[in-house]
Motif scaffolding. Sequence first.
Motif, PDB file in Angstrom:
ATOM      1  N   SER A   1     -13.650  49.902  10.921  1.00  0.00           N
ATOM      2  CA  SER A   1     -12.547  48.931  10.865  1.00  0.00           C
ATOM      3  C   SER A   1     -12.023  48.573  12.254  1.00  0.00           C
ATOM      4  O   SER A   1     -11.470  47.493  12.445  1.00  0.00           O
ATOM      5  CB  SER A   1     -11.411  49.492  10.005  1.00  0.00           C
ATOM      6  OG  SER A   1     -10.833  50.643  10.611  1.00  0.00           O
TER       7      SER A   1
ATOM      8  N   SER B   1     -11.483  37.223  11.563  1.00  0.00           N
ATOM      9  CA  SER B   1     -10.567  37.024  10.437  1.00  0.00           C
ATOM     10  C   SER B   1     -11.295  37.047   9.106  1.00  0.00           C
ATOM     11  O   SER B   1     -10.712  37.395   8.075  1.00  0.00           O
ATOM     12  CB  SER B   1      -9.823  35.693  10.601  1.00  0.00           C
ATOM     13  OG  SER B   1     -10.754  34.614  10.684  1.00  0.00           O
TER      14      SER B   1
ATOM     15  N   SER C   1     -11.206  40.491   7.549  1.00  0.00           N
ATOM     16  CA  SER C   1      -9.895  41.144   7.436  1.00  0.00           C
ATOM     17  C   SER C   1      -9.735  41.896   6.117  1.00  0.00           C
ATOM     18  O   SER C   1      -9.174  42.996   6.090  1.00  0.00           O
ATOM     19  CB  SER C   1      -8.783  40.096   7.579  1.00  0.00           C
ATOM     20  OG  SER C   1      -8.894  39.104   6.573  1.00  0.00           O
ATOM     21  N   GLU C   2     -10.236  41.323   5.030  1.00  0.00           N
ATOM     22  CA  GLU C   2     -10.113  41.994   3.737  1.00  0.00           C
ATOM     23  C   GLU C   2     -10.970  43.258   3.690  1.00  0.00           C
ATOM     24  O   GLU C   2     -10.554  44.276   3.145  1.00  0.00           O
ATOM     25  CB  GLU C   2     -10.498  41.042   2.606  1.00  0.00           C
ATOM     26  CG  GLU C   2      -9.491  39.934   2.350  1.00  0.00           C
ATOM     27  CD  GLU C   2      -8.136  40.484   1.939  1.00  0.00           C
ATOM     28  OE1 GLU C   2      -8.107  41.476   1.177  1.00  0.00           O
ATOM     29  OE2 GLU C   2      -7.118  39.935   2.393  1.00  0.00           O
ATOM     30  N   ILE C   3     -12.171  43.189   4.245  1.00  0.00           N
ATOM     31  CA  ILE C   3     -13.039  44.372   4.288  1.00  0.00           C
ATOM     32  C   ILE C   3     -12.408  45.450   5.165  1.00  0.00           C
ATOM     33  O   ILE C   3     -12.428  46.638   4.828  1.00  0.00           O
ATOM     34  CB  ILE C   3     -14.436  43.990   4.809  1.00  0.00           C
ATOM     35  CG1 ILE C   3     -15.092  42.976   3.868  1.00  0.00           C
ATOM     36  CG2 ILE C   3     -15.316  45.236   4.947  1.00  0.00           C
ATOM     37  CD1 ILE C   3     -16.443  42.490   4.347  1.00  0.00           C
ATOM     38  N   LYS C   4     -11.845  45.030   6.302  1.00  0.00           N
ATOM     39  CA  LYS C   4     -11.185  45.979   7.189  1.00  0.00           C
ATOM     40  C   LYS C   4     -10.030  46.674   6.487  1.00  0.00           C
ATOM     41  O   LYS C   4      -9.874  47.898   6.575  1.00  0.00           O
ATOM     42  CB  LYS C   4     -10.684  45.243   8.427  1.00  0.00           C
ATOM     43  CG  LYS C   4      -9.908  46.105   9.406  1.00  0.00           C
ATOM     44  CD  LYS C   4      -9.453  45.294  10.603  1.00  0.00           C
ATOM     45  CE  LYS C   4      -8.661  46.156  11.582  1.00  0.00           C
ATOM     46  NZ  LYS C   4      -8.225  45.380  12.771  1.00  0.00           N
ATOM     47  N   LYS C   5      -9.234  45.906   5.762  1.00  0.00           N
ATOM     48  CA  LYS C   5      -8.097  46.466   5.041  1.00  0.00           C
ATOM     49  C   LYS C   5      -8.559  47.441   3.959  1.00  0.00           C
ATOM     50  O   LYS C   5      -7.975  48.514   3.770  1.00  0.00           O
ATOM     51  CB  LYS C   5      -7.284  45.333   4.422  1.00  0.00           C
ATOM     52  CG  LYS C   5      -6.021  45.773   3.715  1.00  0.00           C
ATOM     53  CD  LYS C   5      -5.274  44.567   3.188  1.00  0.00           C
ATOM     54  CE  LYS C   5      -3.997  44.981   2.470  1.00  0.00           C
ATOM     55  NZ  LYS C   5      -3.254  43.807   1.940  1.00  0.00           N
ATOM     56  N   TYR C   6      -9.636  47.100   3.274  1.00  0.00           N
ATOM     57  CA  TYR C   6     -10.182  47.969   2.217  1.00  0.00           C
ATOM     58  C   TYR C   6     -10.687  49.282   2.799  1.00  0.00           C
ATOM     59  O   TYR C   6     -10.432  50.357   2.236  1.00  0.00           O
ATOM     60  CB  TYR C   6     -11.310  47.230   1.493  1.00  0.00           C
ATOM     61  CG  TYR C   6     -11.932  48.001   0.367  1.00  0.00           C
ATOM     62  CD1 TYR C   6     -11.386  47.977  -0.912  1.00  0.00           C
ATOM     63  CD2 TYR C   6     -13.083  48.766   0.571  1.00  0.00           C
ATOM     64  CE1 TYR C   6     -11.962  48.686  -1.958  1.00  0.00           C
ATOM     65  CE2 TYR C   6     -13.662  49.475  -0.454  1.00  0.00           C
ATOM     66  CZ  TYR C   6     -13.102  49.435  -1.718  1.00  0.00           C
ATOM     67  OH  TYR C   6     -13.674  50.149  -2.741  1.00  0.00           O
TER      68      TYR C   6
ATOM     69  N   GLN D   1      -7.615  51.464   3.751  1.00  0.00           N
ATOM     70  CA  GLN D   1      -6.809  51.944   2.631  1.00  0.00           C
ATOM     71  C   GLN D   1      -7.502  53.026   1.811  1.00  0.00           C
ATOM     72  O   GLN D   1      -6.835  53.868   1.210  1.00  0.00           O
ATOM     73  CB  GLN D   1      -6.436  50.776   1.715  1.00  0.00           C
ATOM     74  CG  GLN D   1      -5.423  49.815   2.310  1.00  0.00           C
ATOM     75  CD  GLN D   1      -5.109  48.666   1.385  1.00  0.00           C
ATOM     76  OE1 GLN D   1      -5.845  48.401   0.436  1.00  0.00           O
ATOM     77  NE2 GLN D   1      -4.026  47.972   1.660  1.00  0.00           N
TER      78      GLN D   1
ATOM     79  N   ASP E   1       1.154  51.172   2.615  1.00  0.00           N
ATOM     80  CA  ASP E   1       0.903  49.779   2.269  1.00  0.00           C
ATOM     81  C   ASP E   1       0.876  49.693   0.746  1.00  0.00           C
ATOM     82  O   ASP E   1      -0.015  50.240   0.101  1.00  0.00           O
ATOM     83  CB  ASP E   1      -0.430  49.319   2.861  1.00  0.00           C
ATOM     84  CG  ASP E   1      -0.662  47.823   2.657  1.00  0.00           C
ATOM     85  OD1 ASP E   1       0.098  47.212   1.875  1.00  0.00           O
ATOM     86  OD2 ASP E   1      -1.594  47.294   3.261  1.00  0.00           O
TER      87      ASP E   1
ATOM     88  N   SER F   1      -0.010  47.525  -1.213  1.00  0.00           N
ATOM     89  CA  SER F   1      -1.143  46.849  -1.826  1.00  0.00           C
ATOM     90  C   SER F   1      -2.327  47.774  -2.042  1.00  0.00           C
ATOM     91  O   SER F   1      -3.300  47.405  -2.705  1.00  0.00           O
ATOM     92  CB  SER F   1      -1.580  45.663  -0.958  1.00  0.00           C
ATOM     93  OG  SER F   1      -2.039  46.119   0.309  1.00  0.00           O
TER      94      SER F   1
END
Length: 296
Positions: A227, A233, A236-241, A244, A263, A265
Amino acid sequence: MTAPQHPQPPAPQAPAFAPEAPQWTGGYLSPIPVRKATLADALASEWTKIRSLRSTMWTLGVMVVLVFGIGCAIAAAATTVDNNGSERDMSALSFGVFGVLLGVICVITLGVLTITSEFGTGMIRTTLTACPNRARVLTAKAIVFFLLVFTITLVSTTLVGMVAESMLQGQWTDRTTGEMWLRATVGVSLFVALIGLLALAVGTLVRHSAGAITAMLGLMLLPLVMSMFMYASALSEIKKYLIQYSIPYELFVLFASGSDGPDSSGPMGWDPVWIMMGVVAVAMGGAYAALMKRDA
């Protein structure tokens, strides 16, 4: 004149125990009563093994030092920080996460060595000869290891929490609740013990100490490392997943204040424990299948 009569010696009589004496059948006859082995026998055997290994003493001893020592040291350092009367957005229990993060490495190492050390020395053949039921052997190892790690982690995290709260003298304790205590002690202990079971399953699949430990460390650290290099950008969703659902983040969730995680979410509350249970169930299923099909 007749010859003198000599009295006949009495016929030998069988001893009283002769009817119950074992009969020789041409093989080895054990004087010990033979009975069918049970799971309790396998548990006793695995407990004898794990407590007699030097690796157990060293890994769990270092784990206790890390969890208790680092947690108390950071709590002591926090007492010197002047909050100027402001309210802290964390509890005293949160300081235990730093020691637990390092202690998990010790648990991973011991979980792998619990099974791979027998494959490396060939002792697994003796174990499976004494207990041909391979599923029973792996079940006994898993139960003994899980209970041992859970107990030691529970005691360590409880002591750290008590010491941290006494040191901070109410600076961080306003937000501490019974739910937080339960997650920071029992929840964290379950999570760490489940990580150890995952290491045991990976060790059963890989059957090599260095390879299994490397795989587990990669599973623990690789999501965070990946990550760090996802600047685009579109990622970003893969990084967040990845962040988390990494092991360090989920430990922070269990130590977090309230029912929400860092977080909202992502995982929160007890979610990390349930997620790890699912992962361990799949991994242990594969470990059982591999142990049943492959040669020792």
